[in-house]
Enzyme design. Structure first.
Site, PDB file in Angstrom:
ATOM      1  CG  HIS A  74     -94.780  30.895   6.911  1.00 41.56           C
ATOM      2  ND1 HIS A  74     -95.668  29.862   6.679  1.00 41.56           N
ATOM      3  CD2 HIS A  74     -93.746  30.680   6.072  1.00 41.56           C
ATOM      4  CE1 HIS A  74     -95.185  29.076   5.732  1.00 41.56           C
ATOM      5  NE2 HIS A  74     -94.011  29.554   5.346  1.00 41.56           N
ATOM      6  CG  ASP A 105     -98.832  29.654   7.798  1.00 39.25           C
ATOM      7  OD1 ASP A 105     -98.539  30.841   7.598  1.00 39.25           O
ATOM      8  OD2 ASP A 105     -98.061  28.709   7.535  1.00 39.25           O
ATOM      9  CB  SER A 183     -94.455  28.496   2.252  1.00 35.42           C
ATOM     10  OG  SER A 183     -93.772  27.605   3.097  1.00 35.42           O
TER      11      SER A 183
END
Length: 503
Positions: A74, A105, A183
């Site tokens: 993402h 992901d 992330s």
């Protein structure tokens, strides 16, 4: 008598200390973590002929073997430009996405200048899952600053859970702070990475989620093949055996444990599982009455063992059927078609006919409408398949819902008609529409004076247009709305007669 040293001598003593401090190198972990910058253009599902404006996002990444960077999908999905920057570095290095798997992901980046890796070696990965209560450090570049951030906590829990359709996998929960920008950064126990930060629970305190190295290894193995990411899984609906009435109803012994088949994933008579079968073991591992299995100190959903035990496209179960025990080989699926799929990194397709815009139904649009209470009520009241058929698989090969993703494009041809945004096309000129390609083919081959559109559900008016006027107005409408092409390439091949619809 105290003898003092001259100032010059004091400075001479201090200089080696200062030099030592300046020469202090970052730790191996810190040296392997990078900040990832991406310029992205997300899709606009309500205007499928265009994209949203460019925006800049950032996340984190970590150096892995093969002179590559591992990060979250993402962070770089829909990117037109990607760069990475080491901590304390003054320059950024161009990168490209080598492999991406939105369903788990994860993504792998390659750098334009691979000499970067000469001074930034790969961070070793743990070969086993951590233990609950292990101390964990989360590295990354979250919002609130520009330098590397390190937060500390413990491993709180490990579960097998859903990621992005149709993939499930192991997930580690930690209480070290995970914030936007973290992330793609590594979580470390000791001197080894146990996983990659990818999410946190909004509205809660210090609940962050890590993709464990076990899932990363599966991802990297798939990446090496270059094929789209997939995992073996079974999709039969199950029910726990907890209620006291179920055992006498099914004549199941008190010593038998397992989870019940509520609905099989296949209607084929040869499919090995039947409704009310009790899945008692997967391989030789017992399944308890809540559908869980024990793996060392962990208690996980039995589906976890499917990805570990599947061989030659099948997984072995021991079941109880009508009081008798037997072993069955159940086929696994590596992909699962969905009637309303998610875009997952793709851009929506479309076709313009007069002032009408058509598109396949995507989960991205359906999910946005479902989260709007007013829109959701309207769709449910009208029995719109965008909501009533969410989660279904296609009823026949090639089935696809065709929708109008946006209101009519402005033109006098639609005067007097209400908005049909998000409505699902049912028939065109009395012909049941199977998919987008079929819709384009029907419109191309229409010869009648009028063309009619009917929509699925209740309380949807029928649209009637003069066919020649629709054709004549299309170019004008495209120009007025800045739409460069009448449709996506695959639909234009059909429209111009160089391609055919699916059967």
């Amino acid at each position: 008598m105290i003898k003092t040293l001259p100032l010059t001598a004091l400075f001479a003593l201090a200089l080696p200390l200062a030099a030592a401090a300046d020469d202090k190198a970052p730790s191996p972990v810190e040296n392997s973590v990078v900040k990832v910058f991406a310029t992205v253009r997300y899709p606009d599902v309500s205007k499928p002929w265009t994209k949203q404006g460019p925006s800049d996002v950032s996340g984190s990444g970590v150096v892995i073997e093969g002179r590559r960077i591992l990060t979250n999908a993402h962070v770089v999905q829909y990117s037109s430009q990607v760069q990475v920057q080491a901590d304390q570095a003054g320059d950024k290095i161009g990168a490209k996405v080598e492999y991406i798997a939105p369903t788990i992901d994860l993504a792998v980046l390659k750098l334009d200048d691979e000499t970067f890796f000469d001074t930034h070696p790969a961070l070793p990965r743990a070969s086993e899952l951590p233990s609950v209560k292990d101390t964990v450090l989360a590295y990354g570049f979250p919002t609130g600053g520009t330098s590397l951030s390190i937060t500390k906590g413990i491993v709180s829990r490990i579960e097998f859970t859903f990621y992005n359709y149709p993939v499930s996998g192991l997930r580690i929960q930690i209480d070290a702070a995970i914030n936007p920008g973290n992330s793609g950064g590594p979580a470390v126990v000791g001197d080894k990475m146990i996983g990659l930060a990818f999410s946190h629970l909004g509205g809660a305190e210090n609940i962050g989620y890590i993709i464990p190295t076990e899932e990363i290894e599966l991802f990297l193995k798939q990446a090496a093949t270059g094929k789209p990411y997939s995992k073996p899984a079974v999709y039969d609906d199950t029910q726990t055996l907890e209620n006291a009435a179920l055992r006498p109803y099914l004549k199941v012994k008190s010593s038998d444990t397992g989870t019940l088949i509520l609905e099989t994933d296949s209607s084929d008579p040869a499919y090995p599982l039947k409704k009310w079968d009790l899945l008692s073991k997967i391989g030789d591992v017992p399944i308890d009455d809540q559908g869980m299995v024990h793996q060392g100190d962990l208690r996980l959903d039995f589906h976890y063992l499917v990805q570990k035990q599947a061989k030659n496209g099948k997984v072995e179960f021991e079941i109880v059927r009508s009081g008798s025990r037997m072993k069955v080989s159940v086929p696994v699926a590596y992909d699962r078609p969905q009637l309303i799929p998610w875009l997952l990194g793709a851009y929506p397709k479309y076709f313009v006919y007069g002032p009408l815009v058509f598109s396949p139904a995507y989960g991205d649009l359906a999910n946005g409408l479902a989260q709007n209470p007013q829109a959701a009520v309207a769709l449910l009241f009208s029995a719109n398949p965008l909501l009533t058929r969410r989660g279904e698989v296609p009823a026949f090969p090639g089935e696809e819902l065709v929708i109008m993703p946006a209101p009519f494009l402005p033109h006098r041809l639609v005067e007097g008609y209400g908005s049909h945004a998000a409505n699902v096309v049912s028939e065109v000129n009395g012909i049941k529409i199977r998919n987008m390609r079929h819709l384009v083919e029907v419109l191309r081959d229409a010869k009648s004076e009028f063309v009619t559109f009917e929509y699925a559900g209740r309380a949807s008016e029928t649209l009637v247009f003069q066919r020649k006027k629709m054709l004549d107005a299309t170019e004008e409408i495209l120009g007025d709305n800045g739409i460069r092409e009448q449709g996506s390439p695959e639909y234009m091949k059909i429209w111009t007669g160089s391609g055919n619809a699916n059967p």
